[in-house]
Structure formats: C-alpha cells, structure tokens
Design a protein around this motif. Structure first.
Motif, PDB file in Angstrom:
ATOM      1  N   TYR A  37       0.371  40.743  41.139  1.00 39.93           N
ATOM      2  CA  TYR A  37       1.770  41.002  41.421  1.00 39.93           C
ATOM      3  C   TYR A  37       2.592  40.672  40.181  1.00 39.93           C
ATOM      4  O   TYR A  37       2.278  39.757  39.422  1.00 39.93           O
ATOM      5  CB  TYR A  37       2.277  40.146  42.588  1.00 39.93           C
ATOM      6  N   GLN A  39       6.515  39.735  38.888  1.00 41.19           N
ATOM      7  CA  GLN A  39       7.811  39.252  39.327  1.00 41.19           C
ATOM      8  C   GLN A  39       8.750  39.222  38.134  1.00 41.19           C
ATOM      9  O   GLN A  39       8.798  38.270  37.378  1.00 41.19           O
ATOM     10  CB  GLN A  39       7.687  37.867  39.961  1.00 41.19           C
ATOM     11  N   SER A  42      14.560  39.891  37.976  1.00 44.13           N
ATOM     12  CA  SER A  42      15.296  40.193  39.211  1.00 44.13           C
ATOM     13  C   SER A  42      14.646  39.532  40.413  1.00 44.13           C
ATOM     14  O   SER A  42      15.218  39.477  41.481  1.00 44.13           O
ATOM     15  CB  SER A  42      15.370  41.696  39.433  1.00 44.13           C
ATOM     16  N   ARG A  43      13.418  39.094  40.232  1.00 41.02           N
ATOM     17  CA  ARG A  43      12.645  38.275  41.143  1.00 41.02           C
ATOM     18  C   ARG A  43      12.025  38.970  42.349  1.00 41.02           C
ATOM     19  O   ARG A  43      11.530  38.325  43.231  1.00 41.02           O
ATOM     20  CB  ARG A  43      13.438  37.048  41.578  1.00 41.02           C
ATOM     21  N   GLN A  44      12.086  40.293  42.440  1.00 39.75           N
ATOM     22  CA  GLN A  44      11.335  40.945  43.507  1.00 39.75           C
ATOM     23  C   GLN A  44       9.877  41.030  43.104  1.00 39.75           C
ATOM     24  O   GLN A  44       9.545  41.500  42.012  1.00 39.75           O
ATOM     25  CB  GLN A  44      11.867  42.343  43.817  1.00 39.75           C
ATOM     26  N   MET A  45       9.016  40.573  43.940  1.00 40.64           N
ATOM     27  CA  MET A  45       7.585  40.600  43.708  1.00 40.64           C
ATOM     28  C   MET A  45       7.084  42.030  43.930  1.00 40.64           C
ATOM     29  O   MET A  45       7.274  42.599  45.006  1.00 40.64           O
ATOM     30  CB  MET A  45       6.896  39.663  44.688  1.00 40.64           C
ATOM     31  N   LEU A  47       3.834  44.809  43.625  1.00 43.69           N
ATOM     32  CA  LEU A  47       2.397  44.949  43.460  1.00 43.69           C
ATOM     33  C   LEU A  47       2.095  45.776  42.215  1.00 43.69           C
ATOM     34  O   LEU A  47       2.653  46.853  42.021  1.00 43.69           O
ATOM     35  CB  LEU A  47       1.794  45.635  44.674  1.00 43.69           C
ATOM     36  N   MET A  89       6.828  37.534  35.193  1.00 46.83           N
ATOM     37  CA  MET A  89       5.818  36.568  35.619  1.00 46.83           C
ATOM     38  C   MET A  89       4.761  37.360  36.368  1.00 46.83           C
ATOM     39  O   MET A  89       5.097  38.176  37.231  1.00 46.83           O
ATOM     40  CB  MET A  89       6.475  35.541  36.540  1.00 46.83           C
TER      41      MET A  89
END
Lengths: 119, 113
Positions: A37, A39, A42-45, A47, A89
C-alpha cells in the motif's frame, strides 16, 4: 502470530531511476495474501499491488512489480522509472487466507518505508 | 480509488467531549474496518464488521465503539475523548471474497487537547 518487517525506514531515489523496497514476513500458514500500500502526504492509503501466495508468478502493475520469494518469506517491491508522484510512505501488509473468522479479516502491516524522489 | 468517505478529515477537540467519526461507502461492501495509525507507525485493526448488526473488536484494544445499522455506514464513537486518543483513524471496506482488496478512506485525524 504473523509479523511483517520493513527494515528500511527511509529510502530515496533519483527521478527516473529504479528502487526496491524490502519486506519480510513470518507466518506458519501456506495460504495468504500480500499487499503493498502507498500512503502519500494526503494520507489516503492506496493499494499498489497484491500477490496471492499460491501464485508463483510475480505480480506486476505497470511500473510496479514484486519479487515474491515464498520460501524465504520475502516480498520486495520494485518501482521502475520513479516519478515525483511516487513519493509516499509504503506499507507492506499480510492477510491470512484462513477461513477462520478473525484470521481472514486482519491486515498485518509493517512499519513502513518513506520513499523520497529526488528531482 | 474506492468510494469510501470519512468525515471529519481533521478534528481538534477538548478532553471529555464525545465525538463520532463517520465512515460511508457506496460500493455495497459487507465488510468494514476501523484502523488506528499513530504518526509514522503501522496500522492496527481496532474494529470490524461482517455486515449489518455485526461488530467485533480488533487486536488493538480501543475505548471506542462502533455500530453498523446500515450496510453503507460504519461510525466510530468515543464517549469521552482523552489526549491518548490522538491519532489517525482509517476506515476501510471490502467485498467478502477471499483475498479481495481492502479499500481505505482518506482518514480522520483526531487531536484531543
């Protein structure tokens, strides 16, 4: 219990170059799924790629590919032709293939690798 | 990207207040999840649901509670927020088929002062 280890807290790569992120895991199961994944800030995980343990062929999604070594319990992610938008990340994750209720629900995550792209 | 929405995205709240983090998905997924993520750390499952009226605790103990009255809605509630609850909360969902991908919302970043 399953564990996922990402030994590289931070990595950097020159734009357009190739980088490989490492992931190892520990399990006694033979049926499971592995995921990478992403990230971004913007922090939306999101896939990136998934691999079924029963498949010998390594998964590929455009510039992203994995090197799945089941015996070694290794699941590395290769990013080719790195782009600025790849900065994020990256988390490696494991999920059991067991049909028991809880085992099949839980994603076990590694601690992540922060990837920086150098222009 | 999947159609799973979380509100609020960012919330700063005082100690002792009650808060509810909303999560909705329009994909008709039966299975939904709440993960907690401290800054720079991995995610930990705190709640999950198989469907309407089904909720279970995850492997990380949490003082929060959840409900699942409708398939598309899976809110998380803290009755009395404390600074130790400061974290990011990520909602997720998937179809109930083996190996199917879990899709995440954008997350709710909670700060309790």
């Amino acid at each position: 219990a399953q564990t996922v280890t990402q030994s590289q807290p931070e990595m950097s790569v020159q734009e357009a170059e190739t980088v490989t992120l490492s992931c190892t895991y520990d399990t006694s199961e033979s049926d499971y799924y592995l995921f990478w994944y992403k990230q971004p800030p913007s922090r939306q995980m999101i896939l990136v790629i998934r691999q079924e343990a029963y498949k010998q062929q390594n998964a590929t999604e455009n510039r992203f590919s994995v090197n799945f070594q089941k015996a070694a319990k290794s699941f590395s992610l290769k990013i080719s032709d790195s782009q600025l938008g790849d900065a994020a990340m990256y988390f490696c994750a494991y999920r059991s293939g067991s049909m028991s209720n809880f085992g099949n629900e839980k994603l076990t995550f590694g601690t992540g690798t922060r990837l920086t792209i150098i222009p | 990207e999947a159609d799973i929405y979380q509100t609020p995205r960012y919330l700063v709240i005082g100690t002792g207040k009650k808060i509810t983090l909303e999560c909705s998905q329009t994909m008709g997924h039966d299975k939904m999840y709440w993960y907690q993520q401290d800054p720079g750390m991995e995610l930990h499952l705190i709640h999950y649901s198989y469907g309407v009226n089904s909720t279970e605790k995850g492997d990380l103990s949490s003082e929060s509670t959840v409900s699942r009255i409708r398939t598309e809605h899976f809110p998380l509630t803290l009755e009395s927020a404390r600074p130790s609850h400061t974290s990011q909360y990520l909602c997720a969902s998937r179809v109930p088929l083996p190996g199917n991908t879990i899709y995440f919302g954008e997350g709710s970043w909670l700060t309790v002062v």
